[in-house]
Design an enzyme around this catalytic site. Structure first.
Site, PDB file in Angstrom:
ATOM      1  N   TRP A 102     106.696  59.520  90.171  1.00 48.89           N
ATOM      2  CA  TRP A 102     107.253  60.878  90.346  1.00 48.89           C
ATOM      3  C   TRP A 102     108.737  61.455  90.996  1.00 48.89           C
ATOM      4  O   TRP A 102     109.576  62.183  90.819  1.00 48.89           O
ATOM      5  CB  TRP A 102     105.959  62.074  91.088  1.00 48.89           C
ATOM      6  N   ASP A 172     107.583  66.787  97.490  1.00 50.04           N
ATOM      7  CA  ASP A 172     106.860  67.479  96.409  1.00 50.04           C
ATOM      8  C   ASP A 172     105.447  66.746  96.734  1.00 50.04           C
ATOM      9  O   ASP A 172     105.227  65.805  97.190  1.00 50.04           O
ATOM     10  CB  ASP A 172     107.008  66.267  95.479  1.00 50.04           C
ATOM     11  N   LYS A 196      96.104  69.671  91.051  1.00 48.09           N
ATOM     12  CA  LYS A 196      95.631  68.656  91.399  1.00 48.09           C
ATOM     13  C   LYS A 196      94.684  69.078  92.074  1.00 48.09           C
ATOM     14  O   LYS A 196      93.245  68.485  92.912  1.00 48.09           O
ATOM     15  CB  LYS A 196      96.437  67.524  92.220  1.00 48.09           C
TER      16      LYS A 196
END
Ligand SMILES: *Cc1c(COP(=O)(O)O)cnc(C)c1O
Length: 359
Positions: A102, A172, A196
Site C-alpha cells: 500500500w 495511511d 478494517k
C-alpha cells in the site's frame, strides 16, 4: 445462530453489538418508519446521524477545529491520489516511506501524475519484512507519507515519535486506525478505509489540518479536491450514508471502552498467537520481531502442503480468513478491534494441537 471466528484482513469482523443494533433499526430507524438506507442525506434524521459520527470521532481523538473530519468514498486508493494531487505543490517533493504494497502504491500514484517524489526509506530489500527507522528527507519536502500498519506483510509502526515533526506528516492508517490512542496533532492528514477497523467497506475517514489546503489554489477536479469536501461537509455529492451510519455506531462502541482499553485488549489478543509462534519451531513469523503488527499476524509453516492442511482443518473449527495474501503466501490472522478475544484463544489452542499432531 453461530458466528465464525473471522480473521479476515478486510472487510473484517464488526462488533456483534453493532450488528444487532443495525438489525433492530433496519426497517424503522428509531421509529421513523424507514431505514437509514432510504433517508435523504439532507434530512434532519440523517444530518443528526452524520453530525454525531463526526462528533464522536472528534471526542475520541480530541480533534480541534484546526482539522476537518471527512467521510469520503473511493477507498484508501483514492487517497493515494488525492494526497499527492492536493498537497504536492509546484517545486515541492512528496517523500515516501516504502514498507509494503500500500505504501508503495501511494508513491507510484504520485509519480504517475508527474509529481516530484523521493523515497525517504524503504524495506523492499528484504521483502518488506522490517520497518526502516531512519528517514532521508529531500530538499523542499511537501510532506512525509507513511503507512502505520502494513496489512499484507504484518508490520506496524506503533511508535510514531520516530518520524520527523518539522515537515507535514501524512499517514495511511487504514488497518490500525483507532486500535490504540493517537496524537492527531502530529499529523497534517491521516486517512483510513473503514473496512478494517471502524466499519464496513464504502467510506474512508480523512482527518486533514485545514491549513494544508488554505495555502494553495484548490485542484480543478471537483471530486478530487479536499476543498470541495471540506466546504461541503462531506456532502457535496451523496455520501455513502449507510456505511457512515455504521462507522458512527462502531465509534460509539470504541468510545464506550476507551482507546486505552482497546489497545490493551489488542495486545492481549495478538499476544496469544505470537506466544504460540515464539514458543514453537513449527511456526515461523515472517517479520522482524520488534516490528510486528498487533493487527495482522503473518507466519509460515514448513511447507505449502502443510499450510493448506492447517487452513483446511482450522475451517472445521470455524476459524476463517487465515490464508496469507497472495503476494506473501503462508498464513495471516487479522485481529482487528472487533475480533473477540475468544477467537484468538480458539486459534492459539488449535495451533498448539496442530503442531503436536503434525510436528
Ligand atoms: C486495505 C488497505 C488499503 C486499500 O484500501 P481500499 O479501500 O481497497 O482502497 C490501503 N492501505 C492499507 C494500509 C490497507 O490495509
Amino acid at each position: 445462530m453461530e458466528r465464525i471466528h473471522n480473521f479476515s484482513a478486510g472487510p473484517g469482523v464488526l462488533p456483534e453489538e453493532v450488528l444487532l443494533e443495525i438489525q433492530q433499526d433496519l426497517l424503522s430507524y428509531k421509529g421513523n418508519g424507514l431505514s437509514v438506507m432510504e433517508m435523504s442525506h439532507r434530512s434532519k434524521e440523517y444530518e443528526e446521524i452524520f453530525n454525531e459520527t463526526v462528533a464522536t470521532m472528534k471526542r475520541l481523538l480530541k480533534v480541534t477545529d484546526d482539522y476537518a473530519v471527512l467521510f469520503l468514498s473511493g477507498g484508501a486508493h483514492t487517497q493515494f491520489l488525492m494526497t499527492a494531487m492536493n498537497l504536492i505543490q509546484e517545486g515541492k517533493v512528496g517523500n515516501y516511506v516504502l514498507t509494503g504494497e500500500w505504501a508503495s502504491k501511494a508513491y507510484k500514484e504520485a509519480k504517475k501524475i508527474g509529481k516530484l517524489t523521493h523515497v525517504a526509506a524503504s524495506s523492499e530489500d528484504k521483502n518488506f519484512s522490517y520497518l526502516p527507522k531512519a528517514f532521508n528527507i529531500s530538499e523542499n519536502p511537501a510532506y512525509l507519507h507513511y503507512c502505520s500498519n502494513n496489512t499484507i506483510f504484518g508490520t506496524e509502526y506503533r511508535d510514531d515519535s520516530i518520524f520527523p515533526t518539522n515537515i507535514p506528516l501524512i499517514c495511511d492508517m487504514s488497518s490500525d486506525f483507532l486500535s490504540r490512542p493517537l496524537d492527531i496533532n502530529k499529523y497534517a492528514l491521516i486517512y483510513a478505509g473503514a473496512q478494517k477497523n471502524i466499519g464496513p467497506a464504502g467510506t474512508t475517514a480523512v482527518i486533514i489540518r485545514k491549513d494544508m489546503i488554505d495555502k494553495f489554489a484548490p485542484v480543478k477536479e471537483t471530486m478530487l479536491s479536499y476543498k470541495t469536501h471540506i466546504d461541503g461537509n462531506s456532502m457535496y455529492n451523496t455520501p455513502p450514508t449507510f456505511p457512515i451510519y455504521i462507522v458512527g455506531l462502531v465509534l460509539k462502541w470504541i468510545e464506550k471502552q476507551g482507546l486505552e482499553n482497546i489497545e490493551k485488549n489488542n495486545i492481549a489478543k495478538a499476544g496469544l498467537i505470537y506466544d504460540v509462534i515464539d514458543n514453537s519451531e513449527f511456526y515461523k513469523g515472517t517479520t522482524a520481531k520488534e516490528d510486528r503488527s498487533l493487527m495482522n499476524i503473518t507466519f509460515r509453516l514448513a511447507s505449502e502442503e502443510l499450510e493448506e492442511k492447517f487452513i483446511k482443518e482450522a475451517k472445521s473449527l470455524k476459524i476463517s480468513g487465515i490464508k496469507g495474501h497472495r503476494s506473501v503466501g503462508g498464513c495471516r490472522a487479522s485481529t482487528y478491534n472487533a475480533l473477540p478475544k475468544k477467537a484468538c484463544e480458539v486459534l492459539a489452542e488449535f495451533m498448539i494441537k496442530f503442531a503436536k499432531d503434525n510436528g
